[in-house]
Design a protein around this motif. Structure first.
Motif, PDB file in Angstrom:
ATOM      1  N   UNK A  10      73.302  16.640  44.249  1.00 63.16           N
ATOM      2  CA  UNK A  10      73.899  17.068  42.968  1.00 63.16           C
ATOM      3  C   UNK A  10      75.414  16.802  42.968  1.00 63.16           C
ATOM      4  N   UNK A  11      76.066  17.232  44.024  1.00 63.79           N
ATOM      5  CA  UNK A  11      77.517  17.039  44.126  1.00 63.79           C
ATOM      6  C   UNK A  11      77.848  15.549  44.226  1.00 63.79           C
ATOM      7  N   UNK A  12      77.056  14.842  45.002  1.00 61.89           N
ATOM      8  CA  UNK A  12      77.273  13.401  45.223  1.00 61.89           C
ATOM      9  C   UNK A  12      77.193  12.628  43.903  1.00 61.89           C
ATOM     10  N   UNK A  13      76.219  12.992  43.058  1.00 67.33           N
ATOM     11  CA  UNK A  13      76.066  12.317  41.751  1.00 67.33           C
ATOM     12  C   UNK A  13      77.320  12.493  40.889  1.00 67.33           C
ATOM     13  N   UNK A  14      77.884  13.683  40.931  1.00 64.79           N
ATOM     14  CA  UNK A  14      79.109  13.933  40.158  1.00 64.79           C
ATOM     15  C   UNK A  14      80.256  13.069  40.701  1.00 64.79           C
TER      16      UNK A  14
END
Lengths: 359, 359
Positions: free
Chosen positions: B183-187
């Motif tokens: 999730x964080x990586x996608x952002x």
């Protein structure tokens, strides 16, 4: 560390940023004193769960060979004959797996064997050469010991390897071997740029590799393009593996571990001399070329390899460490294990990445 | 292995290509059986001769902290509170040595702390970011545990580090944490090229770093530019350090060493799942980015780090191993030792060498 409950709690000690869970408790007492000395109770350690079946089998053979070895304080001729027999057998097995052509030569007065792959030197390796420095406690290993280290690298890497019989103890003392490496190196420098020459060795040969580079710097020769120091490197022996590896290999735990300085070859040499242990001089290390370090967790030299990488890295050198779990001192001298094949591949790839290619 | 004389001969076992000499013989019997199981007699191992005086002192503190830790099979709240206190103290000491600015954020619903150096992000690091995944057995370490790992790297590297509080056990199970990292990586991928993003973690965080990369490949996200898996990596625990490290740290030798699969977070997960242990799939490993592996010889995860590097290298990945002799599990959580400073430098240099620089 007084009661089982306490010991149970100690189990969580190191988990502060960690991933622990509860371990089964064994009966014997254990503890670490105020100086960090660990009291190890009697216990058993299985062969590494990561090691291959072939390695498990080979370890028995290696232990058995050790049981029949002549005593080290006996005549050096007996040790030389004994290890020559073992190394000749290894060389025979290696030749079957790794076909090569071997030519005897004398280079600047130093006996040498030139090993080239039967299928020919690769185009990318044409302007490169490797010098191998055999192991053997600076006492034995001449001839067949060098072949054991040269054959697989020459064949897998499709590169020319020159293995040399440098002067050893007890007949000769430091720096005779360093001088011999320099003699051969000077001859090769007429044909190859220094950056296209690699030097590597195992055990005493690993130690000598580091000493040779220090010697080159001392006598103002250019450093080679890359070196490999396996099961012996630029630091005097020490650390935890010096204590732990012997009982993992069926030997009693040492009260005082072996130091290289005790070897007959180093009689009269000083342990703080950077030409003996380059680890003594960060300034000298800063001039070292990329260095490959290889060892195993049952190798008494593991900690000195670890420390050597640490000091090289601190000095800004590209120093690459590879360890195989459960493997012993110079394990890759026997070729019939995947661990040995992996080690050959690592060696070949390392020199290919670092050596120059142009003439 | 029956008599002293025989044992003396065994001492020469591993020296066939080696550099041995005679060792002092200890009294207790020792031996290796036909399956390679080593019977270790009771003996003492001094703190590593290569380790610093500061490390020798810090080891006592770490042991003492362990003696007061709540039992691991007790309520998780007690463990969380206990380790938060230790990590908060470490973060306080770290901030003095490594001045940073810390901002609380929530990224895609995941609690995070953004750590930037007080003296500013370096020009070369402007288009780069590191994600830190804290340790803590997938049970504790949220908040302060992440700061302990993020602060020195952000400050020394002059780079932005985002440390995230991924979901843990026992409330959550695999793959909740992998999903949170994704999730964080996608952002971050909206702002940074994947090649400019690094991910690293220690212990459980090292394991999760490997799992996250496997997860990214699984859900067809690009892999990051480089990763660091410290004191925990892509392989299930095992090998020789699982047995040897506990008694070196004052714990009883384990009858059966800890496995990660036993942790509450992995309840219901399968050990042969490459998303749990990427080491299960060479094909998956071949897609891994350059990987840094860090451990110490008193760390029970050392062998799994060694094995992880071995498998990554076999799969063709640039995998760099650094070990400090005598150092324990996540030793660099305490900053007052040269060994910790050296580890921070290695981490920073590794990511600087491998991450992309262009926006």
């Amino acid at each position: 560390m007084k009661t089982n409950t306490r010991r149970l709690l100690v189990r969580t000690t190191l988990s502060c940023a960690g991933l622990f869970a509860l371990q089964a408790l064994a009966a014997p007492p254990a503890g670490v004193d105020a100086r960090g000395v660990a009291s190890i109770p009697a216990f058993t350690v299985p062969f590494s769960s990561y090691a291959s079946a072939q390695a498990e089998k080979m370890f028995q053979r290696v232990l058995d060979e050790g049981r029949h070895a002549p005593p080290l304080n006996g005549p050096v001729a007996a040790s030389r004959a004994y290890y020559d027999k073992i190394n000749s057998d290894r060389a025979r097995r290696l030749k079957k797996l790794y076909p090569v052509r071997i030519t005897d030569r004398t280079i600047a007065g130093v006996p040498a064997q030139v090993v080239v792959p039967r299928r020919g030197v690769a185009a990318r390796q044409k302007h490169r050469v490797l010098i191998n420095l055999h192991g053997g406690a600076f006492l034995w290993g001449a001839g067949s010991g060098g072949l054991v280290e040269a054959i697989p690298v020459a064949s897998v890497g499709r590169i020319k390897v020159i293995t040399i019989d440098y002067r050893q103890g007890p007949e000769h003392v430091f720096p005779a071997a360093s001088e011999d490496v320099a003699k051969v190196y000077r001859v090769l420098l007429k044909k190859y740029p220094a950056t296209n020459i690699g030097i590597y060795g195992c055990s005493a040969g690993g130690v000598l590799t580091g000493e040779a580079v220090a010697w080159f710097i001392h006598v103002k020769l250019p450093v080679p393009g890359a070196i490999g120091t396996y099961c012996g490197s630029i630091a005097e022996l020490g650390g935890e593996s010096a204590y732990i590896a012997p009982p993992l290999s069926g030997d009693p735990p040492p009260k005082k571990p072996l130091t290289l300085a005790e070897l007959p070859y180093f009689k009269g040499a000083k342990s703080d001399d950077p030409l003996v242990f380059p680890a003594n001089s960060p300034k000298l290390l800063a001039k070292f070329p990329p260095t490959l370090l290889i060892t195993g967790t049952r190798d008494f030299t593991m900690s000195s390899e670890i420390q050597s990488q640490r000091l090289l890295v601190k000095a800004g050198v590209d120093a690459e460490l590879h360890i195989w779990d459960g493997m012993w001192h110079s394990f890759f001298s026997d070729p019939e294990m995947p661990e040995s094949r992996e080690a050959y591949a690592v060696m070949v790839k390392f020199f290919d990445r670092h050596l120059g290619r142009q003439p």
